[in-house]
Write an enzyme that holds these catalytic residues in place. Sequence first.
Site, short mmCIF file in Angstrom:
data_model
loop_
_atom_site.label_atom_id
_atom_site.label_comp_id
_atom_site.label_asym_id
_atom_site.label_seq_id
_atom_site.Cartn_x
_atom_site.Cartn_y
_atom_site.Cartn_z
N ASN A 42 23.87 46.83 23.17
CA ASN A 42 23.24 45.53 22.95
C ASN A 42 24.28 44.47 22.58
O ASN A 42 25.28 44.76 21.93
CB ASN A 42 22.15 45.64 21.87
CG ASN A 42 22.49 46.60 20.76
OD1 ASN A 42 23.19 47.59 20.98
ND2 ASN A 42 22.04 46.31 19.57
N CYS A 90 16.77 38.59 27.01
CA CYS A 90 17.92 38.04 27.76
C CYS A 90 17.98 36.52 27.83
O CYS A 90 19.02 35.94 27.50
CB CYS A 90 17.90 38.60 29.17
SG CYS A 90 18.22 40.36 29.20
P1 NAD Z 1 18.99 47.95 23.87
O1 NAD Z 1 19.05 47.41 22.49
O2 NAD Z 1 17.68 48.41 24.42
O3 NAD Z 1 19.98 49.20 23.99
C1 NAD Z 1 21.29 49.21 23.53
C2 NAD Z 1 21.58 50.59 22.93
O4 NAD Z 1 22.98 50.68 22.63
C3 NAD Z 1 20.85 50.89 21.63
O5 NAD Z 1 20.06 52.04 21.78
C4 NAD Z 1 21.99 51.10 20.61
O6 NAD Z 1 21.70 52.11 19.66
C5 NAD Z 1 23.12 51.53 21.51
N1 NAD Z 1 24.45 51.38 20.93
C6 NAD Z 1 24.95 50.37 20.17
N2 NAD Z 1 26.24 50.60 19.87
C7 NAD Z 1 26.57 51.79 20.43
C8 NAD Z 1 27.76 52.57 20.48
N3 NAD Z 1 28.88 52.13 19.88
N4 NAD Z 1 27.76 53.74 21.14
C9 NAD Z 1 26.63 54.18 21.74
N5 NAD Z 1 25.46 53.48 21.74
C10 NAD Z 1 25.44 52.30 21.10
O7 NAD Z 1 19.64 46.84 24.81
P2 NAD Z 1 19.34 46.61 26.37
O8 NAD Z 1 18.11 45.80 26.56
O9 NAD Z 1 19.47 47.90 27.09
O10 NAD Z 1 20.56 45.66 26.74
C11 NAD Z 1 21.87 46.14 26.84
C12 NAD Z 1 22.74 45.08 27.47
O11 NAD Z 1 22.29 44.82 28.81
C13 NAD Z 1 22.74 43.73 26.77
O12 NAD Z 1 24.00 43.15 26.87
C14 NAD Z 1 21.74 42.93 27.59
O13 NAD Z 1 21.99 41.53 27.53
C15 NAD Z 1 21.99 43.43 28.98
N6 NAD Z 1 20.85 43.31 29.89
C16 NAD Z 1 19.59 43.61 29.48
C17 NAD Z 1 18.53 43.55 30.37
C18 NAD Z 1 17.12 43.87 29.94
O14 NAD Z 1 16.23 43.63 30.73
N7 NAD Z 1 16.90 44.41 28.78
C19 NAD Z 1 18.76 43.19 31.70
C20 NAD Z 1 20.06 42.91 32.09
C21 NAD Z 1 21.09 42.97 31.17
C1 UDX Z 2 15.36 38.63 33.10
C2 UDX Z 2 15.90 38.42 34.52
O1 UDX Z 2 14.80 38.17 35.40
C3 UDX Z 2 16.68 39.64 34.97
O2 UDX Z 2 17.26 39.40 36.24
C4 UDX Z 2 17.78 39.92 33.96
O3 UDX Z 2 18.50 41.07 34.33
C5 UDX Z 2 17.20 40.11 32.57
O4 UDX Z 2 16.43 38.94 32.22
P1 UDX Z 2 13.32 39.98 32.06
O5 UDX Z 2 13.60 39.16 30.86
O6 UDX Z 2 13.22 41.45 31.92
O7 UDX Z 2 14.45 39.73 33.18
O8 UDX Z 2 11.96 39.49 32.75
P2 UDX Z 2 11.56 38.20 33.63
O9 UDX Z 2 10.65 38.66 34.68
O10 UDX Z 2 12.72 37.42 34.03
O11 UDX Z 2 10.69 37.36 32.60
C6 UDX Z 2 11.25 36.72 31.46
C7 UDX Z 2 10.20 35.89 30.77
O12 UDX Z 2 9.84 34.76 31.55
C8 UDX Z 2 8.90 36.64 30.49
O13 UDX Z 2 8.40 36.27 29.22
C9 UDX Z 2 7.98 36.15 31.59
O14 UDX Z 2 6.62 36.24 31.25
C10 UDX Z 2 8.44 34.70 31.71
N1 UDX Z 2 8.14 34.10 33.02
C11 UDX Z 2 8.70 34.61 34.16
C12 UDX Z 2 7.32 32.97 33.09
O15 UDX Z 2 6.83 32.47 32.08
N2 UDX Z 2 7.10 32.40 34.31
C13 UDX Z 2 7.64 32.89 35.46
O16 UDX Z 2 7.40 32.30 36.53
C14 UDX Z 2 8.47 34.03 35.38
#
Ligand code: NAD
Ligand code: UDX
Length: 470
Positions: free
Chosen positions: A92, A277
Amino acid sequence: MKIQNICCLGAGYVGGPTMSVIALKCPEIKVTVVDLNQARIDAWNDENLDNLPVYEPRLAEVVAEARGRNLFFSTDVDAAIDAADMIFIAVNTPTKTYGEGKGMAADLKFVELCARQIARIAKNDKIIVEKSTLPVRTAETLQTILESTGCGVHFEVLSNPEFLAEGTAIEDLFNADRVLIGGKQTPKGKEAIQALVDVYAHWLTPKQILTTNVWSSELSKLTANAFLAQRISSINALSALCEATEANVDEVANAIGTDSRIGPKFLKASVGFGGSCFQKDILNLVYLCRYFNLPEVADYWEQVIILNDYQKSRFAKNIISSLFNTVSDKKITFLGWAFKKDTNDTRESAAIYVADYLIEDGAQIHVYDPKVSEAKIKADMAYLWELKGLTEQKITSKLKQIFVYNTSMAALHQAHAVAVLTEWEEFKTYDWKTIYINMFKPAFVFDGRNILDSEQLTAIGFRVKGIGKG
Ligand code: NAD
Ligand code: UDX
């Protein structure tokens, strides 16, 4: 170079699903996902697939096929680092809550800890892949830390940001619009890029795999999220004007979306975007622009967040003014708590901020969400109030204004108003006539997602307010 052993640091919403799909599609590669959080790893290893820590459609079937074959979940981080020839960092990167850059910059302490641990453990050359979303030029910092021990191991750092959206993660991974890989344009850099291209080429076509330099790749991720969020704030801004002029925002969105230069996606007006995000990444972008002395650029992007905050509070204020200027001791039922449908994730969900606003005005918030637990809902509110500096006593007292139910009908019984916060499909199928009979009159519906049939509800007797409906 052929990759045989992958390790991923971080078993969250990104690490879990992405690695499960890589393992499924590349049966000859051993994939180990590690995390410091024992409970999370136990949940990934749970026999009962309903207990996986991340809810995503089709995720359970992917895990069922690959887990124990070439997909493993573990807390033994050192062993997994040691054995891997490619290491993904998917930890994270939240907004900093302290010190320099508080409330804006990305907190990179977890990423830095990973780099230090890899540097300490690694005995042979490794490719390090940035999967977490990171500020542009973080690869430089990682490279410095990795090389700081001077152990003679060669580390090649790649940027491979993840574009999946929650709720459609598996579909997005199976059929990505594109995968982006940034690396150094040196012979070793190109070799590392090719090694990662070969992993994705197990199921994606060459056209779907883009390669760039490292900085373009890092910056493209923040840019993509900023553009997507900007579209939502743009349509939400116009939803306010629609309400003032009797235009209908869904009709406006449809009308402009048919222009192929604009396109129809991401134009759904709502109570405001949530998720882990958009806000975090735009704040990070704004911080970077200020750091590089580009105040006009920073202000431009910051407006996307300001408008989103306005949209959430506008929704809450509208509830209060419609309910005769007070919601004190009134039962307001929230349908949905997750930040969007088909996920159990609640990070930055609009529901949290709307609930805070209404609770401040004395409302009793009764919540039903098909995938979010009572503990999570209460933890979300407690966390927000902690950040706001409320005392423990005050937090305990405010939590008594939240009630969580396992069934929607119980949550809706004798409510003064219903607010739709998440667009779960099931809400459309409810018996709204019976709900109406069991509510206080006048019975209000505030549809923060414009998913309900407002004409039908109005015919039943409800007073319906959608987003951007005049
Ligand atoms: P998350 O909080 O769900 O998961 C992160 C995990 O990393 C946690 O379980 C935590 O315990 C673990 N962690 C922390 N430090 C650690 C270490 N030193 N060694 C091993 N594990 C460790 O976060 P996420 O939603 O999976 O997001 C991860 C990254 O991906 C972020 O940078 C986020 O911005 C990016 N990202 C997220 C999304 C999404 O939809 N959630 C999409 C695209 C990119
Ligand atoms: C977003 C990006 O879409 C994805 O590419 C990136 O990797 C992570 O961030 P996510 O946050 O998982 O993905 O969902 P997304 O479908 O983008 O929705 C984000 C928020 O916007 C939600 O609260 C959704 O309800 C809202 N949303 C989305 C709107 O209010 N209107 C829309 O038209 C689309």
